[in-house]
Design a protein around this motif. Structure first.
Motif, PDB file in Angstrom:
ATOM      1  N   GLU A 182       5.449   6.286  -0.849  1.00 59.55           N
ATOM      2  CA  GLU A 182       6.026   5.005   0.110  1.00 59.55           C
ATOM      3  C   GLU A 182       5.328   4.044  -0.577  1.00 59.55           C
ATOM      4  O   GLU A 182       5.220   2.896   0.368  1.00 59.55           O
ATOM      5  CB  GLU A 182       6.527   5.787   1.492  1.00 59.55           C
ATOM      6  CG  GLU A 182       6.918   6.585   1.797  1.00 59.55           C
ATOM      7  CD  GLU A 182       8.352   6.045   2.306  1.00 59.55           C
ATOM      8  OE1 GLU A 182       8.615   5.192   2.776  1.00 59.55           O
ATOM      9  OE2 GLU A 182       9.090   6.842   2.022  1.00 59.55           O
ATOM     10  N   THR A 183       3.986   4.240  -1.297  1.00 63.12           N
ATOM     11  CA  THR A 183       3.033   3.509  -0.919  1.00 63.12           C
ATOM     12  C   THR A 183       3.372   2.129  -2.539  1.00 63.12           C
ATOM     13  O   THR A 183       2.685   0.994  -2.461  1.00 63.12           O
ATOM     14  CB  THR A 183       1.457   3.340  -1.017  1.00 63.12           C
ATOM     15  OG1 THR A 183       1.022   4.791  -2.824  1.00 63.12           O
ATOM     16  CG2 THR A 183       0.800   4.238  -0.159  1.00 63.12           C
ATOM     17  N   THR A 184       4.169   2.894  -2.880  1.00 63.13           N
ATOM     18  CA  THR A 184       4.837   1.940  -4.148  1.00 63.13           C
ATOM     19  C   THR A 184       6.091   1.056  -3.525  1.00 63.13           C
ATOM     20  O   THR A 184       7.057   1.029  -4.622  1.00 63.13           O
ATOM     21  CB  THR A 184       5.116   2.886  -5.238  1.00 63.13           C
ATOM     22  OG1 THR A 184       6.584   3.833  -5.273  1.00 63.13           O
ATOM     23  CG2 THR A 184       3.971   3.827  -5.923  1.00 63.13           C
ATOM     24  N   LYS A 185       6.691   1.390  -2.382  1.00 58.63           N
ATOM     25  CA  LYS A 185       8.093   0.663  -1.978  1.00 58.63           C
ATOM     26  C   LYS A 185       7.485  -0.375  -1.735  1.00 58.63           C
ATOM     27  O   LYS A 185       7.072  -0.771  -0.572  1.00 58.63           O
ATOM     28  CB  LYS A 185       7.930   1.912  -1.026  1.00 58.63           C
ATOM     29  CG  LYS A 185       9.682   1.728  -0.428  1.00 58.63           C
ATOM     30  CD  LYS A 185      10.447   1.872   0.774  1.00 58.63           C
ATOM     31  CE  LYS A 185      11.371   2.016   0.933  1.00 58.63           C
ATOM     32  NZ  LYS A 185      11.566   2.712   2.455  1.00 58.63           N
ATOM     33  N   PHE A 186       8.648  -1.250  -2.271  1.00 59.02           N
ATOM     34  CA  PHE A 186       8.503  -3.127  -1.527  1.00 59.02           C
ATOM     35  C   PHE A 186      10.365  -3.271  -2.074  1.00 59.02           C
ATOM     36  O   PHE A 186      10.966  -2.754  -1.708  1.00 59.02           O
ATOM     37  CB  PHE A 186       7.695  -3.735  -2.966  1.00 59.02           C
ATOM     38  CG  PHE A 186       6.586  -3.334  -3.099  1.00 59.02           C
ATOM     39  CD1 PHE A 186       5.374  -4.152  -2.766  1.00 59.02           C
ATOM     40  CD2 PHE A 186       6.551  -2.443  -4.477  1.00 59.02           C
ATOM     41  CE1 PHE A 186       4.490  -3.869  -3.070  1.00 59.02           C
ATOM     42  CE2 PHE A 186       5.106  -2.520  -4.426  1.00 59.02           C
ATOM     43  CZ  PHE A 186       4.393  -3.016  -4.066  1.00 59.02           C
ATOM     44  N   VAL A 187       9.914  -3.579  -0.795  1.00 57.89           N
ATOM     45  CA  VAL A 187      11.231  -4.771   0.148  1.00 57.89           C
ATOM     46  C   VAL A 187      11.286  -6.353  -0.055  1.00 57.89           C
ATOM     47  O   VAL A 187       9.787  -6.940   0.295  1.00 57.89           O
ATOM     48  CB  VAL A 187      11.905  -4.321   1.410  1.00 57.89           C
ATOM     49  CG1 VAL A 187      13.485  -5.198   1.999  1.00 57.89           C
ATOM     50  CG2 VAL A 187      12.211  -2.511   1.509  1.00 57.89           C
ATOM     51  N   THR A 188      12.602  -6.661  -1.469  1.00 58.61           N
ATOM     52  CA  THR A 188      11.998  -8.215  -1.329  1.00 58.61           C
ATOM     53  C   THR A 188      13.195  -8.765   0.282  1.00 58.61           C
ATOM     54  O   THR A 188      14.311  -8.504  -0.160  1.00 58.61           O
ATOM     55  CB  THR A 188      12.287  -8.597  -2.270  1.00 58.61           C
ATOM     56  OG1 THR A 188      13.457  -7.899  -3.214  1.00 58.61           O
ATOM     57  CG2 THR A 188      11.403  -8.094  -3.629  1.00 58.61           C
ATOM     58  N   SER A 189      12.809  -9.896  -0.092  1.00 56.77           N
ATOM     59  CA  SER A 189      14.013 -10.599   0.769  1.00 56.77           C
ATOM     60  C   SER A 189      13.544 -12.537   0.425  1.00 56.77           C
ATOM     61  O   SER A 189      12.036 -12.854   0.534  1.00 56.77           O
ATOM     62  CB  SER A 189      13.979 -10.416   2.445  1.00 56.77           C
ATOM     63  OG  SER A 189      12.509 -10.614   3.118  1.00 56.77           O
TER      64      SER A 189
END
Length: 196
Positions: A182-189
């Motif tokens: 989860e520390t490598t999870k990025f959401v872009t918006s």
């Protein structure tokens, strides 16, 4: 038969049955498009770059800070590559006040670190580069979340790590590419109000 010399390149057939030429030049990258996005982590915090403190960290920010967008609204530069790949090569830059900074990776004290250097992202990159990451879907079930693998070291991903009450942007080695961390999870918006 003539006496002309014919150049021959060694070739290799990989598991995916694609033919690859040996001893040719390395990848070259050409900027294709640029999109503007905010980055959020699993805690819904925004990534903020503070060059004066030499830090990029995920933070809870006020509406007033978000409106300024300084150090938070990233340009994601998408590149085309000369090598066949299912991964999209990208580079990142951000505006802080009236200056532009690009993300790069450097070795410090024997450890790879993420830095933001003043300057522009190049339009063309003739070979390997410490600014290129490969954008990948985080999991097959999560099409809006991504992870970013450093192009010069397989298995090394952008991530965050808690240090002195900050969630700093770092490079993290994963033992397996398909590992869910989860520390490598990025959401872009493009909207700062986006929730995970």
């Amino acid at each position: 038969m003539s006496c002309e010399e014919i150049a021959v390149c060694a070739v290799r057939l990989r598991e995916n049955l694609c033919l690859y030429f040996e001893e040719l030049e390395c990848d070259a990258f050409c900027k294709d498009k640029t999109i503007k996005r905010f980055f959020r982590n699993v805690n819904s915090q925004l990534l903020v770059v503070r060059p004066d403190l030499n830090v990029a960290a995920f933070e809870d920010v006020t509406d007033q800070e978000v409106k300024s967008g300084s150090g938070m609204y990233f340009d994601i530069h998408c590149y085309k590559t000369t090598a066949p790949s299912a991964r999209m090569p990208v580079a990142f830059s951000v505006q802080v006040e009236d200056k532009s900074y690009y993300m790069c990776c450097e070795k410090e004290h024997g450890k790879m670190v993420v830095r933001f250097r003043e300057g522009e992202v190049p339009k063309d990159i003739p070979g390997e580069s410490n600014i290129i990451f490969f954008k990948k879907t985080f999991t097959s079930c999560s099409s809006k979340a991504f992870k970013f693998e450093y192009s010069l070291e397989q298995g090394m991903f952008l991530a965050f790590e808690e240090e002195d009450s900050l969630r700093k942007l770092i490079l993290k080695k994963l033992p397996r590419e398909d590992e869910v961390d989860e520390t490598t999870k990025f959401v872009t918006s493009h909207n700062e109000r986006h929730n995970l």
